[in-house]
Write a protein that holds these residues in place. Structure first.
Motif, mmCIF file in Angstrom:
data_model
loop_
_atom_site.group_PDB
_atom_site.id
_atom_site.type_symbol
_atom_site.label_atom_id
_atom_site.label_comp_id
_atom_site.label_asym_id
_atom_site.label_seq_id
_atom_site.Cartn_x
_atom_site.Cartn_y
_atom_site.Cartn_z
ATOM 1 N N GLY A 58 0.811 -1.218 0.000
ATOM 2 C CA GLY A 58 0.000 0.000 0.000
ATOM 3 C C GLY A 58 0.839 1.260 0.000
ATOM 4 N N ASP A 59 1.924 1.265 0.783
ATOM 5 C CA ASP A 59 2.805 2.438 0.820
ATOM 6 C C ASP A 59 3.438 2.699 -0.533
ATOM 7 O OD1 ASP A 59 2.241 2.907 3.453
ATOM 8 O OD2 ASP A 59 4.070 1.971 4.231
ATOM 9 N N ARG A 60 3.932 1.645 -1.170
ATOM 10 C CA ARG A 60 4.597 1.812 -2.468
ATOM 11 C C ARG A 60 3.613 2.297 -3.526
ATOM 12 N NH1 ARG A 60 9.878 2.242 -1.257
ATOM 13 N NH2 ARG A 60 10.641 0.433 -0.088
ATOM 14 N N MET A 61 2.418 1.742 -3.531
ATOM 15 C CA MET A 61 1.404 2.196 -4.484
ATOM 16 C C MET A 61 1.076 3.669 -4.263
ATOM 17 S SD MET A 61 -1.483 -0.694 -5.262
ATOM 18 C CE MET A 61 -2.258 -0.466 -3.674
ATOM 19 N N TRP A 62 0.893 4.037 -2.999
ATOM 20 C CA TRP A 62 0.477 5.396 -2.690
ATOM 21 C C TRP A 62 1.584 6.403 -3.001
ATOM 22 C CZ3 TRP A 62 -3.301 8.479 -2.420
ATOM 23 C CH2 TRP A 62 -3.226 9.669 -1.728
ATOM 24 N N HIS A 63 2.821 6.098 -2.642
ATOM 25 C CA HIS A 63 3.924 7.023 -2.902
ATOM 26 C C HIS A 63 4.113 7.257 -4.398
ATOM 27 C CE1 HIS A 63 5.886 6.011 1.226
ATOM 28 N NE2 HIS A 63 4.935 6.909 1.333
ATOM 29 N N PHE A 64 3.919 6.198 -5.181
ATOM 30 C CA PHE A 64 4.013 6.372 -6.632
ATOM 31 C C PHE A 64 2.829 7.157 -7.178
ATOM 32 C CE2 PHE A 64 2.501 4.738 -10.736
ATOM 33 C CZ PHE A 64 3.524 5.164 -11.554
ATOM 34 N N ALA A 65 1.615 6.786 -6.743
ATOM 35 C CA ALA A 65 0.414 7.377 -7.310
ATOM 36 C C ALA A 65 0.249 8.839 -6.935
ATOM 37 C CB ALA A 65 -0.813 6.583 -6.861
ATOM 38 N N ILE A 66 0.578 9.214 -5.695
ATOM 39 C CA ILE A 66 0.362 10.599 -5.269
ATOM 40 C C ILE A 66 1.241 11.547 -6.071
ATOM 41 C CG2 ILE A 66 2.059 10.435 -3.404
ATOM 42 C CD1 ILE A 66 -1.204 12.478 -3.403
ATOM 43 N N SER A 67 2.450 11.110 -6.431
ATOM 44 C CA SER A 67 3.317 11.959 -7.256
ATOM 45 C C SER A 67 2.701 12.186 -8.634
ATOM 46 C CB SER A 67 4.708 11.331 -7.385
ATOM 47 O OG SER A 67 5.318 11.192 -6.128
ATOM 48 N N VAL A 68 2.187 11.108 -9.224
ATOM 49 C CA VAL A 68 1.567 11.231 -10.542
ATOM 50 C C VAL A 68 0.301 12.086 -10.461
ATOM 51 C CG1 VAL A 68 0.538 9.948 -12.445
ATOM 52 C CG2 VAL A 68 2.508 9.016 -11.235
ATOM 53 N N PHE A 69 -0.507 11.887 -9.430
ATOM 54 C CA PHE A 69 -1.743 12.663 -9.278
ATOM 55 C C PHE A 69 -1.446 14.150 -9.152
ATOM 56 C CE2 PHE A 69 -3.834 8.736 -7.185
ATOM 57 C CZ PHE A 69 -4.116 8.231 -8.437
ATOM 58 N N LEU A 70 -0.447 14.496 -8.351
ATOM 59 C CA LEU A 70 -0.113 15.911 -8.158
ATOM 60 C C LEU A 70 0.410 16.534 -9.454
ATOM 61 C CD1 LEU A 70 1.591 15.803 -4.639
ATOM 62 C CD2 LEU A 70 -0.681 16.653 -5.202
ATOM 63 N N ILE A 71 1.146 15.756 -10.228
ATOM 64 C CA ILE A 71 1.639 16.263 -11.513
ATOM 65 C C ILE A 71 0.471 16.506 -12.464
ATOM 66 C CG2 ILE A 71 2.963 15.630 -13.570
ATOM 67 C CD1 ILE A 71 4.903 14.182 -11.686
ATOM 68 N N GLU A 72 -0.458 15.565 -12.511
ATOM 69 C CA GLU A 72 -1.609 15.714 -13.389
ATOM 70 C C GLU A 72 -2.498 16.889 -12.964
ATOM 71 O OE1 GLU A 72 -2.301 14.239 -16.093
ATOM 72 O OE2 GLU A 72 -0.893 12.555 -16.134
ATOM 73 N N PRO A 209 4.189 -0.378 -7.664
ATOM 74 C CA PRO A 209 3.980 0.733 -8.601
ATOM 75 C C PRO A 209 3.578 0.274 -9.996
ATOM 76 C CG PRO A 209 5.980 1.061 -7.326
ATOM 77 C CD PRO A 209 5.532 -0.341 -7.071
ATOM 78 N N LEU A 210 4.117 -0.882 -10.427
ATOM 79 C CA LEU A 210 3.721 -1.389 -11.738
ATOM 80 C C LEU A 210 2.238 -1.725 -11.771
ATOM 81 C CD1 LEU A 210 6.748 -3.704 -12.651
ATOM 82 C CD2 LEU A 210 6.189 -1.469 -13.605
ATOM 83 N N ALA A 211 1.742 -2.312 -10.687
ATOM 84 C CA ALA A 211 0.327 -2.707 -10.645
ATOM 85 C C ALA A 211 -0.587 -1.489 -10.711
ATOM 86 C CB ALA A 211 0.055 -3.516 -9.368
ATOM 87 N N VAL A 212 -0.356 -0.508 -9.829
ATOM 88 C CA VAL A 212 -1.225 0.667 -9.836
ATOM 89 C C VAL A 212 -1.006 1.498 -11.094
ATOM 90 C CG1 VAL A 212 0.351 2.210 -8.580
ATOM 91 C CG2 VAL A 212 -2.118 2.523 -8.372
ATOM 92 N N GLY A 213 0.211 1.471 -11.639
ATOM 93 C CA GLY A 213 0.458 2.185 -12.887
ATOM 94 C C GLY A 213 -0.325 1.601 -14.043
ATOM 95 N N GLN A 214 -0.427 0.268 -14.085
ATOM 96 C CA GLN A 214 -1.224 -0.360 -15.131
ATOM 97 C C GLN A 214 -2.700 0.006 -14.998
ATOM 98 O OE1 GLN A 214 -0.187 -2.184 -17.797
ATOM 99 N NE2 GLN A 214 1.849 -1.539 -17.140
ATOM 100 N N VAL A 215 -3.197 0.047 -13.766
ATOM 101 C CA VAL A 215 -4.596 0.423 -13.549
ATOM 102 C C VAL A 215 -4.844 1.843 -14.028
ATOM 103 C CG1 VAL A 215 -6.358 0.841 -11.779
ATOM 104 C CG2 VAL A 215 -4.900 -1.184 -11.640
ATOM 105 N N MET A 216 -3.936 2.761 -13.686
ATOM 106 C CA MET A 216 -4.096 4.159 -14.084
ATOM 107 C C MET A 216 -3.961 4.338 -15.592
ATOM 108 S SD MET A 216 -1.826 5.632 -10.921
ATOM 109 C CE MET A 216 -1.542 7.215 -11.670
ATOM 110 N N THR A 217 -3.116 3.526 -16.225
ATOM 111 C CA THR A 217 -2.901 3.651 -17.668
ATOM 112 C C THR A 217 -4.068 3.056 -18.452
ATOM 113 O OG1 THR A 217 -0.502 3.546 -17.348
ATOM 114 C CG2 THR A 217 -1.336 3.099 -19.563
ATOM 115 N N LEU A 218 -4.504 1.870 -18.060
ATOM 116 C CA LEU A 218 -5.568 1.194 -18.793
ATOM 117 C C LEU A 218 -6.940 1.787 -18.512
ATOM 118 C CD1 LEU A 218 -4.391 -2.510 -18.351
ATOM 119 C CD2 LEU A 218 -4.032 -0.999 -20.310
ATOM 120 N N ALA A 219 -7.139 2.330 -17.316
ATOM 121 C CA ALA A 219 -8.436 2.903 -16.966
ATOM 122 C C ALA A 219 -8.320 4.424 -16.912
ATOM 123 C CB ALA A 219 -8.920 2.330 -15.631
#
Length: 586
Positions: A58-72, A209-219
């Motif tokens: 959960g920590d790894r997913m969140w740390h990766f995703a929050i950076s991408v979300f803030l950039i977007e 990060p790969l897992a949540v990245g795939q979810v964000m990319t495909l969806a």
């Protein structure tokens, strides 16, 4: 064998009797193996591993995703991400001692449950806010002349920072305290649990990060927020149940000595070799007088000032406790290893793209680095068993430094874009012409970005994708090939192989802290250690801001190696003192 050979002469009776014995033995062995497996699966170690894996994922997913979300959210710009990183590092730097003190002063189950609840609920609420912002961004920007957007950004950053602080508290409680108690202070079992937890961390660092990245990319980003939200709610329930069960089946976790009494024992143990017996009565009397005067002075202050003074005093006492630890030099040495660009973060990967490394190759290299990190954990357990913990740190340090020499060689190897003239603006015209000629030859090796080789390591977000701490550039010309790959090969060969010694050294210092720190001070000392790690990590970002061009990266490599060498030198001094003390004691 002889009984089987004689079996036909006896009508096969012996064979049949022996097969029954073998069958019974196999059944007993199967039952014992099944019982052992069930016992292990229900045991505290396995429950801690599963709980830690869920938390790390959960920590790894969140740390990766929050950076991408803030950039977007901020128009594909790195500003919000930079602010978030600064807030996270600054908060842990300032509050690390307070977090550790809170861990020390409260029961273990309450600390773990409160940290777990605060972390997951903060991430859940933050995910809901992000989903609303992504869905209704245009409407939000029109409210209060755009100030509601600023409020939303602030709420997201604050909630994410609170989640990180709670994660820090949970890590200190579980990985620095619970594990020590669960292993019964057995050094061999402690080393095994530390190594297993680090292996789980290495695997989740790549896969999550790969897992949540795939979810964000495909969806979409909204679906990605929903995925993280659901994960944290499920993880909260499972981790809460597992940690509660571990607390019940390990009675020692419910026993925690009073902080004041244990602190006095620790202080006496640390200062036991000092000859201060004659001065103790006078010092105690003077200390009592000073304490009474200090108490009167504090009680005369308003409540808010008293609380602020207590917070400052707690932080100061935490740093003092960290300084007086016998493993202080080892902890400082580990913190110095954080001031480096020689890792698979966005800085080094951004530089790799300027040198012609493709995204697929870089992903492969990251996978190889994860494997070498796992090898480091295996090497740690073998070396500790054979040579002891202190000597394991020495061997790991030598391996780490030896591999990093390849990175230093890469600075001067063919293909390196380093150009010192960019850091010396005031030079003579003749020297400038000579250096310019040399730079012109060397800059042929630089992989251009946006039509020029003098671009920062991290350009504007509009030209990059983010995957697993890696930057992928859209506008890198595919036809440009560097003149030589020797420099970049040496750089990544050094970075990848150095991770063997790095993770073995990290585990060594971690176990030294676990074994040497008094039970009542584990939280505050490890909190200060986290603060030191974040402080030294901030320095390496300041280094990159000061020298952001690819031509400066060689200088950053040399500075990084100097910091790492300083850190290992501190550990060598600690090892020398520890061995000398051991010889004197014997």
């Amino acid at each position: 064998m002889s009984r089987r050979a004689d079996a036909p002469q006896c009508g096969g009776v012996v064979v049949e009797f022996e097969s029954d014995e073998i069958r019974d033995a196999r059944k007993k062995k199967a039952r014992s193996m099944t019982g052992s497996a069930l016992f292990y699966l229900r045991g505290p170690k396995f429950l801690i591993y599963v709980s830690g894996a869920l938390s790390m994922w959960g920590d790894r997913m969140w740390h990766f995703a929050i950076s991408v979300f803030l950039i977007e959210l901020y128009g594909r710009n790195l500003l919000l991400t930079a602010v978030f990183g600064l807030v996270v590092a600054g908060s842990v730097l300032l509050l690390g001692a307070l977090i550790g003190d809170w861990v020390d002063r409260n029961p273990r189950n309450k600390v773990a449950h409160a940290s777990l609840f605060i972390q997951n609920i903060s991430v859940t609420v933050c995910s809901i806010v992000l989903m609303l912002v992504f869905l209704y961004k245009q409407r939000i920007e029109q409210i209060w002349d755009g100030w509601l957007t600023v409020v939303c950004y602030t709420v997201v950053i604050v909630l994410a920072d609170v989640a990180n602080l709670a994660s820090t508290a949970l890590t200190i409680a579980i990985q620095r305290d619970w594990i020590v108690v669960i292993t019964g202070y057995n050094r061999g079992h402690l080393a095994g649990m530390n190594a297993t937890m680090r292996r789980i961390d290495q695997v989740t660092n790549i896969l999550a990060p790969l897992a949540v990245g795939q979810v964000m990319t495909l969806a979409s980003n909204v679906v990605g927020c929903g995925f993280i939200l659901g994960w944290n709610l499920v993880s909260l329930i499972v981790e809460f149940f597992f940690l509660s069960r571990v607390y019940r089946i390990v009675p020692a976790l419910s026993i925690k000595p009073p902080v004041e009494e244990e602190a006095q024992v620790c202080q006496q143990r640390i200062e036991g070799g000092r000859a201060q017996d004659e001065a103790q009565p006078a010092a105690l009397a003077e200390g009592n007088c000073n304490a009474s005067l200090h108490l009167k002075e504090i009680t005369s202050l308003p409540l808010c000032f008293r609380r602020f003074r207590w917070l400052v005093s707690t932080c100061k006492d935490g740093w003092k406790a960290y300084y007086r630890q016998p493993v202080f030099l080892a902890g400082m040495g580990l913190a110095f290893l954080y001031t480096t660009v020689l890792g698979f973060d966005c800085i080094t990967t951004g530089y790799a793209y300027t040198q012609g490394i493709s995204g697929s190759l870089l992903s492969l290299l990251m996978g190889v680095s994860a494997i070498t990190g796992l090898l480091g954990t295996v090497m740690f357990t073998r070396l500790r068993k054979t040579y002891g913990l202190v000597n394991t740190g020495i061997i790991s340090s030598c391996i780490h430094l030896g591999c990093l020499l390849l990175c230093v060689c890469s600075v001067f190897a063919p293909g390196s874009p380093m150009d010192l003239s960019l850091l010396i603006p005031y030079i003579t015209s003749n020297s400038s012409a000579e250096l310019g000629g040399m730079a012109g030859k060397r800059q042929k090796h630089t992989y251009p970005l946006m039509g020029g080789s003098n671009q920062p390591l991290l350009p504007d977000r509009s030209s990059i994708h983010w995957t697993n701490n890696t930057v992928l550039f859209d506008n890198v010309p595919s036809g440009t090939v560097p003149e030589s790959y020797i420099s970049i090969i040496l750089l990544f060969l050094g970075v990848i192989t150095a991770r063997i010694g790095l993770w073995s050294f990290d585990l060594t210092v971690t176990q030294l802290l676990q074994e040497s720190i008094c039970e009542s001070e584990r939280g505050v000392v490890n909190g200060v250690q986290s603060s030191m790690n974040y402080l030294m990590d901030l320095l390496h970002f300041i280094m990159v801001i000061s020298a952001p061009q690819p031509q400066h990266f060689g200088i950053l490599v040399i500075i990084s190696v100097l910091f790492i060498t300083t850190g290992h030198t501190m550990y060598f001094l600690y090892a020398h003192k520890a061995k000398r003390k051991r010889r004197l004691d014997t």
